[in-house]
Scaffold this motif. Structure first.
Motif, PDB file in Angstrom:
ATOM      1  N   SER A   2     -57.962  24.233 -41.676  1.00 44.22           N
ATOM      2  CA  SER A   2     -58.786  23.033 -41.574  1.00 44.22           C
ATOM      3  C   SER A   2     -60.212  23.328 -42.025  1.00 44.22           C
ATOM      4  O   SER A   2     -60.749  24.413 -41.788  1.00 44.22           O
ATOM      5  CB  SER A   2     -58.809  22.542 -40.125  1.00 44.22           C
ATOM      6  N   SER A   3     -60.844  22.336 -42.648  1.00 45.71           N
ATOM      7  CA  SER A   3     -62.242  22.492 -43.061  1.00 45.71           C
ATOM      8  C   SER A   3     -63.155  22.648 -41.848  1.00 45.71           C
ATOM      9  O   SER A   3     -64.238  23.220 -41.943  1.00 45.71           O
ATOM     10  CB  SER A   3     -62.692  21.292 -43.902  1.00 45.71           C
ATOM     11  N   ARG A   4     -62.704  22.167 -40.701  1.00 40.62           N
ATOM     12  CA  ARG A   4     -63.521  22.256 -39.488  1.00 40.62           C
ATOM     13  C   ARG A   4     -63.610  23.683 -38.958  1.00 40.62           C
ATOM     14  O   ARG A   4     -64.458  23.988 -38.122  1.00 40.62           O
ATOM     15  CB  ARG A   4     -62.974  21.316 -38.413  1.00 40.62           C
ATOM     16  N   GLU A   5     -62.726  24.555 -39.429  1.00 38.34           N
ATOM     17  CA  GLU A   5     -62.803  25.965 -39.041  1.00 38.34           C
ATOM     18  C   GLU A   5     -64.032  26.635 -39.627  1.00 38.34           C
ATOM     19  O   GLU A   5     -64.411  27.722 -39.202  1.00 38.34           O
ATOM     20  CB  GLU A   5     -61.537  26.692 -39.500  1.00 38.34           C
ATOM     21  N   THR A   6     -64.664  25.982 -40.615  1.00 35.62           N
ATOM     22  CA  THR A   6     -65.855  26.538 -41.256  1.00 35.62           C
ATOM     23  C   THR A   6     -67.145  26.022 -40.620  1.00 35.62           C
ATOM     24  O   THR A   6     -68.231  26.323 -41.103  1.00 35.62           O
ATOM     25  CB  THR A   6     -65.879  26.139 -42.748  1.00 35.62           C
ATOM     26  N   MET A   7     -67.024  25.226 -39.555  1.00 32.78           N
ATOM     27  CA  MET A   7     -68.160  24.493 -38.992  1.00 32.78           C
ATOM     28  C   MET A   7     -69.356  25.383 -38.659  1.00 32.78           C
ATOM     29  O   MET A   7     -69.230  26.423 -38.014  1.00 32.78           O
ATOM     30  CB  MET A   7     -67.731  23.753 -37.734  1.00 32.78           C
ATOM     31  N   VAL A   8     -70.532  24.950 -39.112  1.00 34.73           N
ATOM     32  CA  VAL A   8     -71.802  25.597 -38.774  1.00 34.73           C
ATOM     33  C   VAL A   8     -72.642  24.581 -38.013  1.00 34.73           C
ATOM     34  O   VAL A   8     -72.884  23.460 -38.498  1.00 34.73           O
ATOM     35  CB  VAL A   8     -72.551  26.046 -40.045  1.00 34.73           C
ATOM     36  N   ASP A   9     -73.078  24.944 -36.807  1.00 35.62           N
ATOM     37  CA  ASP A   9     -73.891  24.033 -36.006  1.00 35.62           C
ATOM     38  C   ASP A   9     -75.321  23.995 -36.546  1.00 35.62           C
ATOM     39  O   ASP A   9     -75.916  25.036 -36.814  1.00 35.62           O
ATOM     40  CB  ASP A   9     -73.907  24.467 -34.544  1.00 35.62           C
ATOM     41  N   ILE A  10     -75.852  22.791 -36.683  1.00 36.26           N
ATOM     42  CA  ILE A  10     -77.217  22.636 -37.202  1.00 36.26           C
ATOM     43  C   ILE A  10     -78.234  22.475 -36.083  1.00 36.26           C
ATOM     44  O   ILE A  10     -79.435  22.377 -36.343  1.00 36.26           O
ATOM     45  CB  ILE A  10     -77.321  21.449 -38.172  1.00 36.26           C
ATOM     46  N   ASP A  11     -77.753  22.453 -34.828  1.00 32.22           N
ATOM     47  CA  ASP A  11     -78.665  22.325 -33.694  1.00 32.22           C
ATOM     48  C   ASP A  11     -78.439  23.458 -32.712  1.00 32.22           C
ATOM     49  O   ASP A  11     -77.399  24.115 -32.718  1.00 32.22           O
ATOM     50  CB  ASP A  11     -78.517  20.961 -33.009  1.00 32.22           C
ATOM     51  N   VAL A  12     -79.434  23.690 -31.873  1.00 37.28           N
ATOM     52  CA  VAL A  12     -79.367  24.774 -30.895  1.00 37.28           C
ATOM     53  C   VAL A  12     -80.090  24.327 -29.631  1.00 37.28           C
ATOM     54  O   VAL A  12     -81.045  23.551 -29.680  1.00 37.28           O
ATOM     55  CB  VAL A  12     -80.018  26.064 -31.461  1.00 37.28           C
ATOM     56  N   ARG A  13     -79.621  24.806 -28.498  1.00 38.38           N
ATOM     57  CA  ARG A  13     -80.237  24.443 -27.217  1.00 38.38           C
ATOM     58  C   ARG A  13     -81.318  25.456 -26.855  1.00 38.38           C
ATOM     59  O   ARG A  13     -81.086  26.664 -26.904  1.00 38.38           O
ATOM     60  CB  ARG A  13     -79.173  24.387 -26.129  1.00 38.38           C
ATOM     61  N   THR A  14     -82.486  24.947 -26.515  1.00 37.37           N
ATOM     62  CA  THR A  14     -83.604  25.812 -26.138  1.00 37.37           C
ATOM     63  C   THR A  14     -83.475  26.235 -24.673  1.00 37.37           C
ATOM     64  O   THR A  14     -82.593  25.755 -23.950  1.00 37.37           O
ATOM     65  CB  THR A  14     -84.950  25.078 -26.339  1.00 37.37           C
TER      66      THR A  14
END
Length: 282
Positions: free
Chosen positions: A234-246
């Motif tokens: 699946s293409s979702r296996e390549t997912m990169v998160d663009i946000d991060v929790r401080t």
């Protein structure tokens, strides 16, 4: 040279999506012989799917031989790198493994990172929050920018949809995973694609849709997704998160994806007010 303008897809996504449909869902038309774990039969083709396929075939039939030869001619020059997701906005997904069907949480897909072997003109939404609910007018809502060969660039899934449906890509681009080259494809969820019914219900109506009443909040577009060629996961296996929790618990967009900040799922803090009752006896 194609008769279709730059930024306009072969299947007219804009024209088929402007007005609210009276029908809520597309009725299944063709059953599959495949069944899921629960024993339910899958449906291969819905009314919306069938109408879209018919409209696409009609457009292709009207093309010149030169235009037909252009379809997908540059698919090998555009490369899928990864999907982009929001970790702050989780959604559930069913996967099948050795334990059976498992429900997991994944980041919500909101975009894609790409690279081109050649200089290309890319559509960027002036308002990045535009989506299938707000509607998108390709004549008004996009800016077009040149991206140099070898330069990585990011798009929302809706920007990607308008790029990849251009004749020279025809919904297809190249991908690479685990040392293997294959193709990735645009796939659209069209069951709620409101205006698709206009093709059937108003078949003889040649009115210009721009002259008809139009409410942006009622517009419907297909929901774009990206699928890999079979047996490549699946293409979702390549997912990169663009946000991060401080450390204080707030979600922020990573610096390199600042353009996507308006999509961040921020929860508004509610100011609690205490009502004070006046003593009328004092």
């Amino acid at each position: 040279m194609s008769n279709y303008e730059m930024g306009k897809p072969s299947i007219p996504v804009n024209n088929l999506s402007n007005q609210k449909s009276q029908k809520k869902r597309s009725e299944p038309t063709v059953k599959s012989t495949t069944k899921n774990k629960a024993g339910d039969t899958y449906y291969k083709i819905t009314t919306a799917n069938a109408l879209l396929i018919a409209e696409g075939n009609r457009l292709i039939k009207e093309m010149t031989e030169e235009e037909k030869a252009n379809l997908g001619s540059k698919s090998d020059t555009l490369h899928f790198i990864c999907q982009l997701g929001l970790a702050s906005k989780q959604k559930t997904r069913k996967i099948t493994n050795h334990n059976g069907i498992e429900v997991i949480k994944i980041s919500t897909p909101i975009g894609v990172k790409l690279e081109s072997d050649i200089d290309i003109e890319v559509p960027y939404l002036k308002d990045i929050t535009k989506n299938n609910k707000t509607g998108i007018d390709p004549d008004e809502d996009f800016d077009y920018r040149m991206v140099s060969a070898g330069e990585e660039f990011t798009l929302t899934l809706y920007e990607f949809m308008y790029l990849i449906t251009k004749d020279e890509y025809n919904g297809t681009l190249s991908a690479h995973k685990d040392g293997k080259d294959f193709y990735a494809y645009l796939s659209v969820k069209a069951n709620a694609y409101g205006e698709v019914y206009k093709l059937m219900d108003n078949e003889g109506d040649k009115k210009d849709l721009k002259t008809q009443p139009f409410k942006r909040k009622d517009a419907k577009l297909p929901t774009p997704t990206i699928i890999f060629e079979r047996n490549n996961g699946s293409s979702r296996e390549t997912m990169v998160d663009i946000d991060v929790r401080t450390e204080d618990g707030e979600w922020v967009i990573r610096k390199e994806y600042k353009r996507f900040e308006p999509l961040l799922n921020r929860r508004k803090k509610r100011n609690r007010t205490v009502a004070v009752r006046k003593d009328t006896n004092g």
